[in-house]
Design a protein around this motif. Structure first.
Motif, PDB file in Angstrom:
ATOM      1  N   ARG A 238       0.626  -1.242   0.062  1.00 45.65           N
ATOM      2  CA  ARG A 238       0.010   0.029  -0.008  1.00 45.65           C
ATOM      3  C   ARG A 238       0.884   1.263  -0.034  1.00 45.65           C
ATOM      4  O   ARG A 238       0.396   2.256  -0.518  1.00 45.65           O
TER       5      ARG A 238
ATOM      6  N   PHE B 220      -1.529   4.376  -0.932  1.00 42.82           N
ATOM      7  CA  PHE B 220      -2.713   4.268  -0.117  1.00 42.82           C
ATOM      8  C   PHE B 220      -2.188   4.672   1.033  1.00 42.82           C
ATOM      9  O   PHE B 220      -3.188   5.090   2.070  1.00 42.82           O
TER      10      PHE B 220
ATOM     11  N   PRO C 103      -2.302   8.203  -5.287  1.00 38.01           N
ATOM     12  CA  PRO C 103      -2.334   6.864  -5.906  1.00 38.01           C
ATOM     13  C   PRO C 103      -2.594   7.305  -7.615  1.00 38.01           C
ATOM     14  O   PRO C 103      -1.984   6.401  -8.329  1.00 38.01           O
ATOM     15  N   TYR C 104      -3.429   8.245  -7.818  1.00 41.75           N
ATOM     16  CA  TYR C 104      -3.780   8.516  -9.307  1.00 41.75           C
ATOM     17  C   TYR C 104      -2.569   9.283  -9.996  1.00 41.75           C
ATOM     18  O   TYR C 104      -2.624   9.348 -11.136  1.00 41.75           O
TER      19      TYR C 104
ATOM     20  N   VAL D 190       1.683   3.033 -11.156  1.00 40.08           N
ATOM     21  CA  VAL D 190       1.814   1.604 -10.510  1.00 40.08           C
ATOM     22  C   VAL D 190       0.298   1.293 -10.620  1.00 40.08           C
ATOM     23  O   VAL D 190      -0.732   2.030 -10.398  1.00 40.08           O
ATOM     24  N   ASN D 191      -0.038   0.105 -10.851  1.00 39.23           N
ATOM     25  CA  ASN D 191      -1.497  -0.435 -10.804  1.00 39.23           C
ATOM     26  C   ASN D 191      -1.648  -1.524  -9.798  1.00 39.23           C
ATOM     27  O   ASN D 191      -0.498  -2.272  -9.713  1.00 39.23           O
ATOM     28  N   THR D 192      -2.699  -1.686  -9.362  1.00 38.41           N
ATOM     29  CA  THR D 192      -2.894  -2.878  -8.038  1.00 38.41           C
ATOM     30  C   THR D 192      -4.007  -3.702  -8.413  1.00 38.41           C
ATOM     31  O   THR D 192      -5.219  -3.276  -9.139  1.00 38.41           O
TER      32      THR D 192
ATOM     33  N   PHE E 295      -6.469  -5.977  -6.628  1.00 33.82           N
ATOM     34  CA  PHE E 295      -6.829  -6.217  -5.066  1.00 33.82           C
ATOM     35  C   PHE E 295      -7.216  -7.447  -4.770  1.00 33.82           C
ATOM     36  O   PHE E 295      -7.706  -8.336  -5.746  1.00 33.82           O
TER      37      PHE E 295
ATOM     38  N   GLY F 280      -9.528   2.959 -16.353  1.00 32.06           N
ATOM     39  CA  GLY F 280      -8.438   3.601 -16.232  1.00 32.06           C
ATOM     40  C   GLY F 280      -8.218   4.539 -17.328  1.00 32.06           C
ATOM     41  O   GLY F 280      -7.534   5.957 -17.352  1.00 32.06           O
TER      42      GLY F 280
ATOM     43  N   ARG G 223      -7.773  -5.209 -16.268  1.00 29.65           N
ATOM     44  CA  ARG G 223      -8.093  -3.621 -15.805  1.00 29.65           C
ATOM     45  C   ARG G 223      -6.833  -2.771 -15.418  1.00 29.65           C
ATOM     46  O   ARG G 223      -6.495  -1.566 -15.593  1.00 29.65           O
ATOM     47  N   ALA G 224      -5.961  -3.557 -14.640  1.00 34.31           N
ATOM     48  CA  ALA G 224      -4.631  -3.084 -14.328  1.00 34.31           C
ATOM     49  C   ALA G 224      -3.627  -2.829 -15.266  1.00 34.31           C
ATOM     50  O   ALA G 224      -2.972  -1.994 -15.514  1.00 34.31           O
TER      51      ALA G 224
ATOM     52  N   ASN H  39      -3.555  -0.287 -18.414  1.00 36.26           N
ATOM     53  CA  ASN H  39      -2.936   1.069 -18.176  1.00 36.26           C
ATOM     54  C   ASN H  39      -1.405   1.254 -18.473  1.00 36.26           C
ATOM     55  O   ASN H  39      -0.663   2.042 -18.260  1.00 36.26           O
TER      56      ASN H  39
END
Lengths: 271, 331
Positions: B47, B52, B72-73, B77-79, B81, B99, B146-147, B150
């Protein structure tokens, strides 16, 4: 073994249930009935004759229109204020942790638990002390106190169902706070806000007690009706207006019921 | 180039030291695993990378840029979850394109990119469905698409396989590994499953109590645990107590010894041996697990199933090569 027998209710219970429902709803039908009576001075049963003339009379009375417009205006503005403040408050209480969070949650709900007369007296003396003249806006403020509660309660329940990781996921994918609110939060709480707003509108529309304490010279529709009952002339006009009030408040409440009914699934909570 | 750098990073929540003085250097293109029990600080580290959480001490760099204070935006870097966090009100295609949408990419272009990403995770015709209509494994792939759509420089995965059943998990392990190889993106992977970390990662950081206990290749971590915690958590090394170490002439207080490095036979040339009694055994398929009591210390031995298992209570000699005995730090 037990379910079969218990599912079939005894005749006595059925009659009692029917009687209970009738007790609650027959008087409302009577109000509708008297809107059509030809007798204008007293409510005698059965009505000596039926007529639709009172609809025309009501339509042509300026005091009816003044009260109706005032009520719609007050309810709309109080609801709008409640939607903004109630949503913000729900967001703060459900999405963050801070000192006094539980207290704020309780204090927000309190106005609806307090008797309206207390809220009314309190607001009246507060307005007097502040030398704030009684006007349209004091009614709106008075109504907003309990409208916020309704919106808040609906919004907070929905906010709790939005899993926190949805908001983080949105931020992670590049959305700032405003975009996250617009694309993720709003669509997920939208129906709850609509339902809360409709309930708030209905509550405000037929509110009497707080209004009597916070209104100046104006009469909202319910106040107008109270005053009208004392006068012996054209009584069925009151019933015509009552029918309209029932319709105007019943439709939003029905809408709110249907909107929140299917909301049991937890948003983003499924795996 | 260094993808992620942690320089003495701490994250304290009041008196709780979730992350306490962590130093890390993750190389570009590396598959890096953070392994540890729950509450060990591995997820907080993730995180911190995602933005985060903000560190209460130390310094973080992502591809040479200071990460503290960057929301974060604004991180490349993408996560993925743990609960996938798919948006329930959007279709799968809109989820994957989200994204790109918030970055202002045109409708057609993002649609195309999202479809490509879905094809990459082998869900090409699922775009019009809703997250609620997908199985757990499918949702996980959507979260991955989805991650990745981007094109992040670092992909963070928070226990991504935790909610899947065993069969699916093994399949996804292979797919993740090959996806990472073909994309060349740095993957940082959080898990509490040592098997997962060992089989997928290029390097592993083993966490406990907010600190890194050991950082190294899977082989190093497995064969030469540096601390008793690592020996215990990664696989099931025997930890020889001080008494036995002294007897065997090891200089440190504790030493680790892998069960499969021990034989239930008299020592050969140059091997070490200990005498004890068999206290329990169980059949594990390819091997028998035999527990031998040596002066009160219980030592597990993985004996090939083809060999005869001595009965419980019988005296036995265990032997092992001297180089299998790894001295450990005292922690």
């Amino acid at each position: 073994m037990r379910s079969d027998r218990l599912n079939r209710s005894p005749l006595g219970l059925k009659i009692a249930a029917a009687a209970g429902l009738a007790f609650m709803h027959v008087p409302i039908l009577l109000i509708f009935l008297y809107a059509f009576t030809t007798e204008e001075k007293s409510y005698q049963f059965p009505p000596p004759g039926l007529t639709t003339q009172w609809f025309a009379v009501a339509w042509n009375r300026p005091d009816v229109w003044a009260a109706l417009t005032l009520s719609v205006k007050v309810a709309s503005i109080a609801t709008a204020v409640a939607l903004v403040l109630g949503t913000l408050c729900a967001a703060a209480v459900s999405q963050t942790r801070f000192f006094g969070r539980e207290t704020i949650s309780l204090l927000v709900i309190l106005p609806i638990a307090l008797p309206g007369i207390i809220t009314g007296i309190a607001l009246r003396s507060a307005f007097s002390i502040a030398e704030f003249p009684f006007s349209f806006w004091t009614i709106v403020l008075g109504h907003a106190t309990f409208c916020i509660v309704v919106v808040y309660n609906n919004a907070v329940a929905r906010f709790r169902r939005i899993s926190g990781s949805l908001i983080e996921a949105s931020m992670d994918l590049g959305a700032d706070g405003f975009q996250t609110f617009r694309y993720i939060i709003l669509p997920n709480i939208g129906t709850a806000l609509l339902a809360g707003g409709m309930l708030a509108f209905a509550l405000s529309f037929d509110e009497v007690i707080v209004t009597t304490f916070t209104a100046g010279q104006q009469s909202t529709l319910p106040i107008w009706m109270l005053e009208e009952l004392i006068r012996p002339r054209q009584r069925p006009v009151t019933n015509v207006v009552a029918m309209i009030v029932v319709l105007v408040t019943f439709l939003p409440i029905l809408g709110a019921y249907y909107l929140t009914r299917d909301g049991d699934q937890i948003a983003g909570g499924g795996k | 180039m260094t993808a992620v750098l942690f320089d003495n990073v701490s994250r304290h929540f009041g008196a709780v030291r979730a992350v306490d003085g962590v130093n890390l250097e993750i190389a570009e293109g590396e598959f890096f695993a953070m392994l540890g029990p729950s509450g060990s600080g591995k997820t907080t580290c993730l995180r911190l990378m995602a933005g985060f959480e903000q560190p209460t001490g130390g310094h973080i760099e992502i591809f040479g840029e200071t990460a503290e204070g960057v929301p974060p935006y604004r991180r490349s870097v993408n996560t993925v979850f743990q609960d996938y966090a798919l948006f329930p009100h959007l279709s799968i295609l809109d989820n994957v394109a989200y994204g790109l949408m918030v970055k202002g990419v045109g409708r057609e272009e993002r649609r195309k990119a999202a479809e490509d990403a879905l094809a990459m995770v082998k869900l090409p015709s699922y775009g019009s469905r809703r997250p609620g209509q997908l199985s757990g494994g499918q949702r996980q792939r959507v979260a991955l698409a989805r991650a990745l759509v981007n094109k992040p420089k670092v992909l963070l995965l928070d226990e991504p396989l935790g909610a899947l059943d065993l069969k699916l998990r093994e399949q996804m392990q292979e797919e993740l590994k090959s996806l990472q190889k073909s994309l060349g993106i740095t993957f940082v992977f959080v898990t509490h499953d040592q098997g997962e970390a060992l089989s997928m990662a290029d390097r592993i950081a083993v966490f406990n109590d907010g600190r890194i206990q050991q950082l190294g290749s899977p082989e190093e971590v497995y064969k030469q645990p540096k601390t008793r915690f690592v020996a215990d958590f990664v696989g099931s090394s025997n930890v020889l107590p001080a008494k036995l170490c002294q007897k065997l002439g090891v200089r440190s207080t504790y030493a680790s010894l892998r069960p499969e490095a021990i034989a239930l036979s008299a020592p050969g040339e140059g091997a070490l041996s200990l005498n004890g009694t068999v206290s329990a055994h169980s059949f594990l398929g390819a091997v028998n697990r035999v527990v031998v009591d040596v002066d009160g210390a219980r030592i597990a031995v993985a004996s090939p199933a083809s060999l005869v298992v001595p009965t419980v209570g019988s005296p036995v000699t265990i032997s092992f090569a001297a180089h299998e005995l790894h001295p450990m730090e005292d922690a």
